[in-house]
Design an enzyme around this catalytic site. Structure first.
Site, PDB file in Angstrom:
ATOM      1  N   VAL A  89      -1.584   6.138  21.504  1.00  0.00           N
ATOM      2  CA  VAL A  89      -0.125   6.282  21.541  1.00  0.00           C
ATOM      3  C   VAL A  89       0.138   7.594  20.827  1.00  0.00           C
ATOM      4  O   VAL A  89      -0.025   7.696  19.606  1.00  0.00           O
ATOM      5  CB  VAL A  89       0.596   5.134  20.818  1.00  0.00           C
ATOM      6  CG1 VAL A  89       2.107   5.289  20.972  1.00  0.00           C
ATOM      7  CG2 VAL A  89       0.145   3.790  21.365  1.00  0.00           C
ATOM      8  N   GLU A  90       0.511   8.604  21.575  1.00  0.00           N
ATOM      9  CA  GLU A  90       0.781   9.920  20.987  1.00  0.00           C
ATOM     10  C   GLU A  90       2.277  10.128  20.886  1.00  0.00           C
ATOM     11  O   GLU A  90       3.029   9.817  21.808  1.00  0.00           O
ATOM     12  CB  GLU A  90       0.148  11.024  21.841  1.00  0.00           C
ATOM     13  CG  GLU A  90      -1.369  10.966  21.860  1.00  0.00           C
ATOM     14  CD  GLU A  90      -1.979  12.253  22.370  1.00  0.00           C
ATOM     15  OE1 GLU A  90      -1.822  13.290  21.704  1.00  0.00           O
ATOM     16  OE2 GLU A  90      -2.610  12.224  23.434  1.00  0.00           O
ATOM     17  N   GLY A  91       2.713  10.667  19.762  1.00  0.00           N
ATOM     18  CA  GLY A  91       4.132  10.850  19.533  1.00  0.00           C
ATOM     19  C   GLY A  91       4.693   9.726  18.696  1.00  0.00           C
ATOM     20  O   GLY A  91       5.479   8.911  19.156  1.00  0.00           O
ATOM     21  N   ASN A  98       9.149   6.225  19.946  1.00  0.00           N
ATOM     22  CA  ASN A  98       8.425   6.228  21.206  1.00  0.00           C
ATOM     23  C   ASN A  98       8.460   4.808  21.781  1.00  0.00           C
ATOM     24  O   ASN A  98       8.052   3.855  21.109  1.00  0.00           O
ATOM     25  CB  ASN A  98       6.975   6.666  20.948  1.00  0.00           C
ATOM     26  CG  ASN A  98       6.157   6.837  22.211  1.00  0.00           C
ATOM     27  OD1 ASN A  98       6.305   6.090  23.166  1.00  0.00           O
ATOM     28  ND2 ASN A  98       5.267   7.814  22.207  1.00  0.00           N
TER      29      ASN A  98
END
Length: 494
Positions: A89-91, A98
């Protein structure tokens, strides 16, 4: 006489069966869905959920594989549940939440913060072990300074409405093109590891700075849970699809193993054919196949999509990102704080560069993860796993010595070779402007498109796929419920 009667009887029976089959086909042909959705990945499921919530429930989802989730897929490796597709999970940690991070926390999936801060202390030479810490840190500081200069170039181009350039071109403007193995490895970690393609092809204006990090935060969390990252797709799917007491999706509106190979469309509706000979009809269709699949011609459109649409799709890139898992009988690499990520500086850019030891994620499992991208991914997909394993062992022996143990298991995903994906995720290349991108997203008559490659700001990410599904569904809802079927494409340069 008996033969004649038999022939008459058979002829009569054949005629009767023909009438029955004809009537059955007519009944099937008369069933017209409001919307057919091609693909049950995150974007397709997200779009279907949004349509359902808007009251458009007469939908049909046709998925080519035997599962939902698309490029989010878990598998068993040496007794462990690992993610061969999306893993992070990026961000996270920024001004906005997000939506994927929200789902992951609701589902209580096990995640691990990815800390790259100490990676400069874990830089390995092509031959001869670790770089001196001071040398590696100096190279990282130089790369960070160059990164800031590149951001300024990107901001200038946007502010003055200048033509786009590649990330490599911006490095050339500053006379700082990485050339040594160490500098190329650091550059690879900064760009290829994120975009899955090298700086020479990646758009500067549309990649630097990244909206994902500026909007949602710069933190990334690795998903390592037996329930699988795909749980987020099921979380969305179960908001509108019926399930049985065991929680399995049983909704007849989801059909698996349905490979769409032809879409016929006109002002009156859409007809879809699948490889098994089935035919389905709808008023509208939402295509969530990857940009790689659209470029491959797996789906035949009748009539052909207009030239402006085809040209826009063919200009975009489908990148390849390959996570190779290896299991060993024992550990021979450093463990503990600050050792999760390490890298190998080879004269060949991207040659088994970035490594991750998964001791925290899978305690006692003795598992390493090495990532390759782009041409290296394609090369590796075409060779036997035994060859890949031999290459990897050569790299590990260069880093840790000749007496290390041999890997007992190896897992090499093949996203590029899979005709249902043709890659891992999209990358915005040099030469594609906002005009071309709006054309990629644009519907063609009753044919709508979605997927991470249509996300306005977050292409290439799981949250991009989710938000793209929502956005595409909103476009279709405006058309179906309000008669607003026009999609305006701003003029170039606006």
């Amino acid at each position: 006489m008996l033969i004649t009667k038999t022939r008459v009887l058979l002829a009569s029976l054949t005629a009767t069966m023909a009438v029955v089959f004809s009537a059955s086909s007519a009944i099937a042909a008369e069933e017209v869905h409001a919307v057919i959705i091609v693909g049950a990945g995150m974007s397709g499921i997200s779009a279907a959920n949004k349509l359902s919530k808007a009251g458009i429930e007469n939908i049909l989802i046709l998925e080519a594989t035997n599962r939902i989730g698309g490029r989010i897929q878990k598998t068993n490796f040496a007794g462990l549940s690992v993610e061969i597709g999306a893993s992070w999970v990026e961000g996270v940690g920024g001004p906005r939440l997000n939506p994927i991070w929200d789902m992951v926390n609701r589902l209580k999936l096990t995640t691990f913060y990815s800390n790259y801060d100490n990676i400069s202390s874990n830089a390995y030479k092509q031959k001869g072990g670790l770089y001196e810490k001071s040398e590696a840190q100096k190279a990282f500081y130089a790369a960070q300074e160059l990164s800031e200069l590149i951001k300024n170039v990107s901001k200038y181009l946007k502010a003055h409405r200048q033509d786009d350039i590649s990330i490599l071109a911006s490095q050339r403007l500053k006379n700082q093109v990485p050339s040594t193995p160490l500098d190329m490895a650091i550059d690879y970690i900064a760009y290829d590891y994120e975009f899955s393609e090298p700086p020479r092809v990646t758009s500067l204006k549309n990649s630097i700075p990244l909206h994902t990090f500026s909007k949602f935060g710069e933190d990334a969390y690795f998903v390592a849970d037996s329930k699988g990252y795909e749980s987020v797709v099921y979380f969305v799917a179960k908001q509108f699809l019926t399930t049985n007491e065991s929680g399995e999706i049983t909704d007849p509106r989801l059909l698996l193993n349905k490979v769409v190979n032809e879409i016929s469309y006109s002002k009156n509706g859409v007809t879809v054919q699948t490889e098994d000979g089935s035919v389905y009809r709808a008023e509208y269709i939402m295509v969530s196949a990857s940009i790689g699949v659209l470029q491959s011609g797996l789906i035949n459109f009748k009539p052909d999509l207009p030239p402006w649409k085809i040209l826009a799709m063919y200009q975009f890139d489908m990148a390849v990102y390959t996570k190779i898992f290896l299991k060993f009988p024992d550990k021979f690499w450093p463990t503990g704080n600050g050792t999760e990520f390490f890298f190998y500086a080879h004269e060949k850019r991207g040659y088994y560069t970035i490594w991750q030891q998964l001791e925290e994620e899978y305690p006692g499992a003795n598992v390493l993860l090495v990532t390759v991208t782009d041409d290296e991914s394609r090369r590796i997909e075409q060779q036997p796993d035994s060859d890949t394993k031999a290459e990897i062992m050569g790299v590990l022996r260069a880093m840790f010595g000749m007496n290390i143990s041999e890997a007992t298991d190896i897992l090499v995903p093949r996203w590029w070779s899979d005709k249902f994906y043709r890659g891992s995720y999209s990358n915005w290349p040099i030469g594609v402007s906002r005009l071309e991108y709006d054309r990629i997203r644009a519907p063609v008559g009753r044919v709508y498109f979605t997927g991470e490659h249509t996300s306005e700001y977050f292409n290439g990410y799981v949250h991009g796929a989710y938000l793209a599904g929502v956005d595409s569904a909103k476009m279709l809802i405006r058309c179906v419920k309000h008669g607003d079927c026009c999609y305006s494409i701003p003029p170039k340069g606006s």
